[in-house]
Design an enzyme around this catalytic site. Sequence first.
Site, PDB file in Angstrom:
ATOM      1  N   LYS A  22       0.791  -1.267   0.018  1.00 21.74           N
ATOM      2  CA  LYS A  22       0.182   0.030  -0.162  1.00 21.74           C
ATOM      3  C   LYS A  22       0.776   1.252   0.017  1.00 21.74           C
ATOM      4  O   LYS A  22       0.669   2.170  -0.869  1.00 21.74           O
ATOM      5  CB  LYS A  22      -0.718   0.088   1.202  1.00 21.74           C
ATOM      6  CG  LYS A  22      -1.698   1.344   1.290  1.00 21.74           C
ATOM      7  CD  LYS A  22      -2.404   1.325   2.660  1.00 21.74           C
ATOM      8  CE  LYS A  22      -1.585   1.897   4.044  1.00 21.74           C
ATOM      9  NZ  LYS A  22      -1.568   3.300   4.189  1.00 21.74           N
ATOM     10  N   ASN A  23       1.635   1.439   0.954  1.00 22.35           N
ATOM     11  CA  ASN A  23       2.459   2.652   0.985  1.00 22.35           C
ATOM     12  C   ASN A  23       3.450   2.944  -0.021  1.00 22.35           C
ATOM     13  O   ASN A  23       4.171   4.114   0.001  1.00 22.35           O
ATOM     14  CB  ASN A  23       3.406   2.626   2.439  1.00 22.35           C
ATOM     15  CG  ASN A  23       2.042   2.823   3.542  1.00 22.35           C
ATOM     16  OD1 ASN A  23       1.071   3.364   3.432  1.00 22.35           O
ATOM     17  ND2 ASN A  23       2.451   2.656   4.854  1.00 22.35           N
ATOM     18  N   CYS A 116      -5.434   8.395   8.742  1.00 21.00           N
ATOM     19  CA  CYS A 116      -5.703   7.731  10.101  1.00 21.00           C
ATOM     20  C   CYS A 116      -5.618   9.067  11.209  1.00 21.00           C
ATOM     21  O   CYS A 116      -4.239   9.412  11.077  1.00 21.00           O
ATOM     22  CB  CYS A 116      -5.043   6.520  10.671  1.00 21.00           C
ATOM     23  SG  CYS A 116      -5.649   5.260   9.618  1.00 21.00           S
ATOM     24  N   ARG A 121       0.429  14.954  12.526  1.00 15.74           N
ATOM     25  CA  ARG A 121       0.972  14.693  11.140  1.00 15.74           C
ATOM     26  C   ARG A 121       0.944  15.802  10.228  1.00 15.74           C
ATOM     27  O   ARG A 121       0.565  16.131   9.366  1.00 15.74           O
ATOM     28  CB  ARG A 121       0.044  13.970  10.564  1.00 15.74           C
ATOM     29  CG  ARG A 121      -0.540  12.513  11.295  1.00 15.74           C
ATOM     30  CD  ARG A 121      -1.286  11.531  10.177  1.00 15.74           C
ATOM     31  NE  ARG A 121      -0.567  10.461   9.690  1.00 15.74           N
ATOM     32  CZ  ARG A 121      -0.588   9.508   8.915  1.00 15.74           C
ATOM     33  NH1 ARG A 121      -1.939   9.015   9.019  1.00 15.74           N
ATOM     34  NH2 ARG A 121       0.010   8.888   7.954  1.00 15.74           N
ATOM     35  N   ASP A 304       3.833   0.404  12.226  1.00 17.37           N
ATOM     36  CA  ASP A 304       2.570   0.020  11.796  1.00 17.37           C
ATOM     37  C   ASP A 304       2.255  -1.464  12.153  1.00 17.37           C
ATOM     38  O   ASP A 304       1.298  -1.965  11.979  1.00 17.37           O
ATOM     39  CB  ASP A 304       2.802  -0.074  10.136  1.00 17.37           C
ATOM     40  CG  ASP A 304       2.807   1.331   9.607  1.00 17.37           C
ATOM     41  OD1 ASP A 304       2.565   2.344  10.428  1.00 17.37           O
ATOM     42  OD2 ASP A 304       3.172   1.788   8.496  1.00 17.37           O
ATOM     43  N   ARG A 396      -9.047   0.404   3.947  1.00 18.38           N
ATOM     44  CA  ARG A 396      -7.983   0.958   3.414  1.00 18.38           C
ATOM     45  C   ARG A 396      -6.761   0.585   3.035  1.00 18.38           C
ATOM     46  O   ARG A 396      -5.780   0.987   2.312  1.00 18.38           O
ATOM     47  CB  ARG A 396      -7.715   2.466   4.125  1.00 18.38           C
ATOM     48  CG  ARG A 396      -8.941   3.425   4.098  1.00 18.38           C
ATOM     49  CD  ARG A 396      -8.650   4.516   4.715  1.00 18.38           C
ATOM     50  NE  ARG A 396      -7.446   4.851   4.792  1.00 18.38           N
ATOM     51  CZ  ARG A 396      -6.888   5.493   5.664  1.00 18.38           C
ATOM     52  NH1 ARG A 396      -7.242   5.634   6.809  1.00 18.38           N
ATOM     53  NH2 ARG A 396      -5.357   5.719   5.307  1.00 18.38           N
TER      54      ARG A 396
HETATM   55  N1  EPU Z   1       6.586  14.508  10.892  1.00 18.64           N
HETATM   56  C1  EPU Z   1       6.670  15.647  10.993  1.00 18.64           C
HETATM   57  N2  EPU Z   1       6.680  16.790   9.949  1.00 18.64           N
HETATM   58  C2  EPU Z   1       6.569  16.315   8.688  1.00 18.64           C
HETATM   59  C3  EPU Z   1       6.409  14.932   8.358  1.00 18.64           C
HETATM   60  C4  EPU Z   1       6.448  14.108   9.312  1.00 18.64           C
HETATM   61  O1  EPU Z   1       6.826  16.122  12.101  1.00 18.64           O
HETATM   62  O2  EPU Z   1       6.487  17.248   7.958  1.00 18.64           O
HETATM   63  C5  EPU Z   1       6.587  13.399  11.915  1.00 18.64           C
HETATM   64  C6  EPU Z   1       5.421  12.897  11.907  1.00 18.64           C
HETATM   65  O3  EPU Z   1       4.264  13.717  12.689  1.00 18.64           O
HETATM   66  C7  EPU Z   1       5.659  11.448  12.818  1.00 18.64           C
HETATM   67  C8  EPU Z   1       6.856  11.150  12.024  1.00 18.64           C
HETATM   68  O4  EPU Z   1       7.504  12.417  11.521  1.00 18.64           O
HETATM   69  O5  EPU Z   1       5.747  11.705  14.058  1.00 18.64           O
HETATM   70  C9  EPU Z   1       6.752  10.292  11.158  1.00 18.64           C
HETATM   71  O6  EPU Z   1       6.499  10.543   9.940  1.00 18.64           O
HETATM   72  P1  EPU Z   1       6.539  10.071   8.508  1.00 18.64           P
HETATM   73  O7  EPU Z   1       6.462  11.301   7.668  1.00 18.64           O
HETATM   74  O8  EPU Z   1       7.726   9.266   8.170  1.00 18.64           O
HETATM   75  O9  EPU Z   1       5.216   9.200   8.022  1.00 18.64           O
HETATM   76  P2  EPU Z   1       4.096   9.363   6.980  1.00 18.64           P
HETATM   77  O10 EPU Z   1       5.090   9.476   5.587  1.00 18.64           O
HETATM   78  O11 EPU Z   1       2.956  10.496   7.246  1.00 18.64           O
HETATM   79  C10 EPU Z   1       4.132   6.669   6.247  1.00 18.64           C
HETATM   80  C11 EPU Z   1       3.157   5.894   6.237  1.00 18.64           C
HETATM   81  C12 EPU Z   1       2.593   5.447   7.485  1.00 18.64           C
HETATM   82  C13 EPU Z   1       3.781   5.131   8.596  1.00 18.64           C
HETATM   83  C14 EPU Z   1       4.674   6.204   8.647  1.00 18.64           C
HETATM   84  C15 EPU Z   1       6.022   5.599   9.392  1.00 18.64           C
HETATM   85  C16 EPU Z   1       2.287   6.193   4.245  1.00 18.64           C
HETATM   86  C17 EPU Z   1       1.068   6.913   3.417  1.00 18.64           C
HETATM   87  N3  EPU Z   1       2.264   6.223   5.492  1.00 18.64           N
HETATM   88  O12 EPU Z   1       3.603   7.932   7.103  1.00 18.64           O
HETATM   89  O13 EPU Z   1       1.696   4.349   7.438  1.00 18.64           O
HETATM   90  O14 EPU Z   1       3.267   4.938   9.911  1.00 18.64           O
HETATM   91  O15 EPU Z   1       5.452   6.264   7.183  1.00 18.64           O
HETATM   92  O16 EPU Z   1       6.560   4.438   8.821  1.00 18.64           O
HETATM   93  O17 EPU Z   1       3.220   5.937   3.577  1.00 18.64           O
HETATM   94  C18 EPU Z   1      -0.051   2.844   7.922  1.00 18.64           C
HETATM   95  O18 EPU Z   1       0.180   2.314   6.932  1.00 18.64           O
HETATM   96  O19 EPU Z   1      -0.983   2.525   8.766  1.00 18.64           O
HETATM   97  C19 EPU Z   1       0.558   4.085   8.173  1.00 18.64           C
HETATM   98  C20 EPU Z   1       0.326   5.003   9.082  1.00 18.64           C
END
Ligand code: EPU
Length: 417
Positions: A22-23, A116, A121, A304, A396
Amino acid sequence: MRALEINGGTELSGTIRVSGAKNACVAILPAAILADDEVTICNIPELTDTDALCEILKSLNVEVKRASESMIIDPTNMKNVEITENYSKKLRASYYFMGALLGKYKKAVMYFPGGCSIGARPINLHLKGFEALGATVKNDRNKYIVEAEELKGANIYLDFASVGATINIMLAAVKAKGKTVIDNAAREPEIVNIATFLNNMGAKIVGAGTSTIQIEGVERLHRCFHEIIPDRIEAGTYTIIGALCGNKLKIDNIIPEHLDSLISKLEEIGVDIEIGPDYLIVNKMDDYKPTQIETAVYPGFPTDLQQPLTVLLTQCNGKSKVVETIWENRFMHISHLNRLGADITVKNQTATIIGPTKLKGTKVIATDLRAGAAMIAAGLIAEGTTIIANVEHILRGYEQIVEKLTNVGAKIRDKEI
Ligand code: EPU
């Protein structure tokens, strides 16, 4: 309202085939618009998040042809119009259109993404990266206008190794003038898969999978064929389910190295796992030992899988601890596990689990995607009937989860309540 009904206590055996990640998929579909010709992508999982991205592509006048697990995306006649608030809010990954549209047209207009509710975020690191490449960001409440006269390669250090920011900056930088270096980049396998996709289209990216990614801008991206990697989180979820109630449960079509941190934790607990070249065979054992986990960026223990793993820890003999370091609100499953009979307390970002406890079916809620997976894992071992509401969160991210579990012997069905 749709709900899942599970009658727990059955042993699961047979084979579960894992779908495309998915990701990775949710970034690859927006990234496809960077090409000047059509691209073909295979191993696409059938998920509501995938459907939502296809709707956004169509709203940009991109042609999307889907045939079972593959998709042809043709951006030849696309128009760079605003992505509406309704579309932006449907999922987190809508924000990859920011990087992709900026990279292609030097302008993106969209709204704050959905996803979610597992934390605030923010997207500050994404925006900081775009600004470093020469873009200006105008933000009025939820609306973002990101544009640049010219995008120029830059050295970007990420304060946190964010998955989303790493990918979005890659998307914006592939066609920028000159060289971009992302330091403290995220190293998740999905990032490697996306960089490979962009390189298949003619991008020049090296270092994906390490903390330093270098991108030499190119003028054109062309047609290509690309395959999405297997979903390590789906695979990990079924592996944990195998540890709870598997009898020679085969988790097939996976890359076992992507699950190293989970496999070593499960082995430490006492789970019997046979590791094949592209599969695992999992057997439930007795007398599981308690353990401690702390979630971390890849290759650390994935956040995750923290929620499904908590269910297994309720079956270990003694006190286990889970520390969640990535998301500030990822313990919403705990109160529902306690309703099923678990003994878990949460203080700050740590959950303490006392086991073993017998679980007994009742009505619970899938508060988010992986919390929903945890509820399914718990329902499969609980005595009696478990009803899980808010199924849409689960759909999802898990392709055909009811069918896949039914095929290996689970008593689970989708029903209206
Ligand atoms: N963060 C910031 N600022 C930013 C971006 C992130 O402070 O601009 C913080 C977030 O608040 C969080 C941490 O950095 O505390 C990690 O965020 P990251 O950007 O790595 O996560 P993401 O890209 O929003 C993806 C996956 C998530 C997974 C995380 C960590 C997708 C669509 N989502 O999220 O997947 O938990 O990486 O591995 O790729 C899931 O699949 O259930 C899911 C939530």
